[in-house]
Design a protein around this motif. Structure first.
Motif, short mmCIF file in Angstrom:
data_model
loop_
_atom_site.label_atom_id
_atom_site.label_comp_id
_atom_site.label_asym_id
_atom_site.label_seq_id
_atom_site.Cartn_x
_atom_site.Cartn_y
_atom_site.Cartn_z
N ARG A 10 -30.93 -19.26 -43.97
CA ARG A 10 -32.27 -19.42 -44.56
C ARG A 10 -33.06 -20.49 -43.81
N THR A 11 -32.38 -21.53 -43.34
CA THR A 11 -33.05 -22.57 -42.56
C THR A 11 -33.52 -22.00 -41.22
N ILE A 12 -32.69 -21.17 -40.60
CA ILE A 12 -33.10 -20.52 -39.35
C ILE A 12 -34.34 -19.66 -39.59
N LEU A 13 -34.36 -18.91 -40.69
CA LEU A 13 -35.54 -18.10 -41.01
C LEU A 13 -36.76 -18.98 -41.24
N ASP A 14 -36.57 -20.13 -41.89
CA ASP A 14 -37.68 -21.07 -42.08
C ASP A 14 -38.25 -21.50 -40.73
N GLU A 15 -37.37 -21.79 -39.80
CA GLU A 15 -37.81 -22.21 -38.47
C GLU A 15 -38.54 -21.08 -37.73
N GLN A 20 -38.49 -17.97 -30.64
CA GLN A 20 -37.73 -19.09 -30.08
C GLN A 20 -36.46 -18.59 -29.39
N THR A 21 -36.03 -19.36 -28.40
CA THR A 21 -34.75 -19.10 -27.75
C THR A 21 -33.64 -19.73 -28.58
N LEU A 22 -32.41 -19.38 -28.27
CA LEU A 22 -31.26 -19.97 -28.94
C LEU A 22 -31.26 -21.49 -28.77
N PHE A 23 -31.58 -21.96 -27.59
CA PHE A 23 -31.63 -23.40 -27.33
C PHE A 23 -32.66 -24.08 -28.24
N GLU A 24 -33.83 -23.48 -28.36
CA GLU A 24 -34.88 -24.07 -29.20
C GLU A 24 -34.46 -24.11 -30.66
N ILE A 25 -33.85 -23.03 -31.14
CA ILE A 25 -33.40 -22.99 -32.53
C ILE A 25 -32.34 -24.06 -32.77
N CYS A 26 -31.37 -24.16 -31.87
CA CYS A 26 -30.32 -25.18 -32.00
C CYS A 26 -30.93 -26.58 -32.01
N MET A 51 -32.35 -31.63 -34.69
CA MET A 51 -33.31 -32.72 -34.78
C MET A 51 -34.02 -32.76 -36.14
N LYS A 52 -34.48 -31.64 -36.59
CA LYS A 52 -35.31 -31.59 -37.80
C LYS A 52 -34.48 -31.56 -39.09
N HIS A 53 -33.33 -30.88 -39.04
CA HIS A 53 -32.53 -30.68 -40.26
C HIS A 53 -31.20 -31.42 -40.22
N GLN A 54 -30.93 -32.13 -39.13
CA GLN A 54 -29.69 -32.88 -38.97
C GLN A 54 -28.45 -32.02 -39.20
N LEU A 55 -28.51 -30.77 -38.75
CA LEU A 55 -27.36 -29.87 -38.87
C LEU A 55 -26.53 -29.98 -37.60
N GLY A 56 -25.31 -30.42 -37.74
CA GLY A 56 -24.39 -30.50 -36.62
C GLY A 56 -23.66 -29.18 -36.48
N ILE A 57 -24.33 -28.21 -35.89
CA ILE A 57 -23.79 -26.86 -35.79
C ILE A 57 -23.75 -26.45 -34.32
N ALA A 102 -22.05 -21.01 -33.27
CA ALA A 102 -22.24 -20.76 -34.70
C ALA A 102 -23.66 -20.28 -34.98
N VAL A 103 -24.65 -20.89 -34.33
CA VAL A 103 -26.04 -20.45 -34.50
C VAL A 103 -26.19 -19.02 -34.00
N SER A 104 -25.56 -18.72 -32.89
CA SER A 104 -25.60 -17.37 -32.33
C SER A 104 -25.00 -16.36 -33.31
N GLN A 105 -23.91 -16.73 -33.98
CA GLN A 105 -23.30 -15.84 -34.96
C GLN A 105 -24.22 -15.65 -36.18
N HIS A 106 -24.87 -16.72 -36.61
CA HIS A 106 -25.83 -16.61 -37.72
C HIS A 106 -26.98 -15.68 -37.33
N LEU A 107 -27.46 -15.82 -36.10
CA LEU A 107 -28.54 -14.96 -35.63
C LEU A 107 -28.10 -13.49 -35.59
N ALA A 108 -26.85 -13.24 -35.24
CA ALA A 108 -26.33 -11.87 -35.22
C ALA A 108 -26.33 -11.26 -36.62
N VAL A 109 -25.98 -12.05 -37.63
CA VAL A 109 -26.01 -11.56 -39.01
C VAL A 109 -27.45 -11.27 -39.43
N LEU A 110 -28.37 -12.16 -39.07
CA LEU A 110 -29.79 -11.95 -39.40
C LEU A 110 -30.35 -10.73 -38.68
#
Length: 100
Positions: free
Chosen positions: A15-20, A27-33, A38-44, A48-56
């Protein structure tokens, strides 16, 4: 399709990725990460972000496009509209009267 959509929306990181992507689509994967870190202090991790994007993407909420060696992620709200329209009941009550 609804199962994939609800599964995708069930995770707070997705949901945070969708908010962004709502704030800035394409955005590219690098930009999303970077924004998640930086903005959400998520240490991911990037993986893992790539896998979340695959589900989305499987749920139809994210579409990807390639330009050269870059892959851009765009928000697609059509699946959300389909879900909301699925259970909307038409308002057949007619005009409402104001009573003083």
């Amino acid at each position: 399709m609804a199962d994939d959509l609800f599964k995708a929306l069930a995770d707070p990181t997705r949901r945070t990725i969708l908010d962004e992507l709502t704030e800035r689509s394409g955005q590219t994967l690098f930009e999303i990460c970077s924004r998640l870190s930086m903005k959400h202090q998520l240490g991911i991790s990037r993986q893992a972000v790539s896998q979340h994007l695959a589900v989305l993407e499987a749920a139809g909420l994210v579409e990807t496009r390639r330009e050269g060696r870059y892959k851009f992620h765009d928000l697609n709200t059509a699946p959300l509209r389909q879900i909301t329209e699925r259970w909307l009941v038409p308002d057949t009550s007619g005009p409402k009267e104001n009573t003083p």
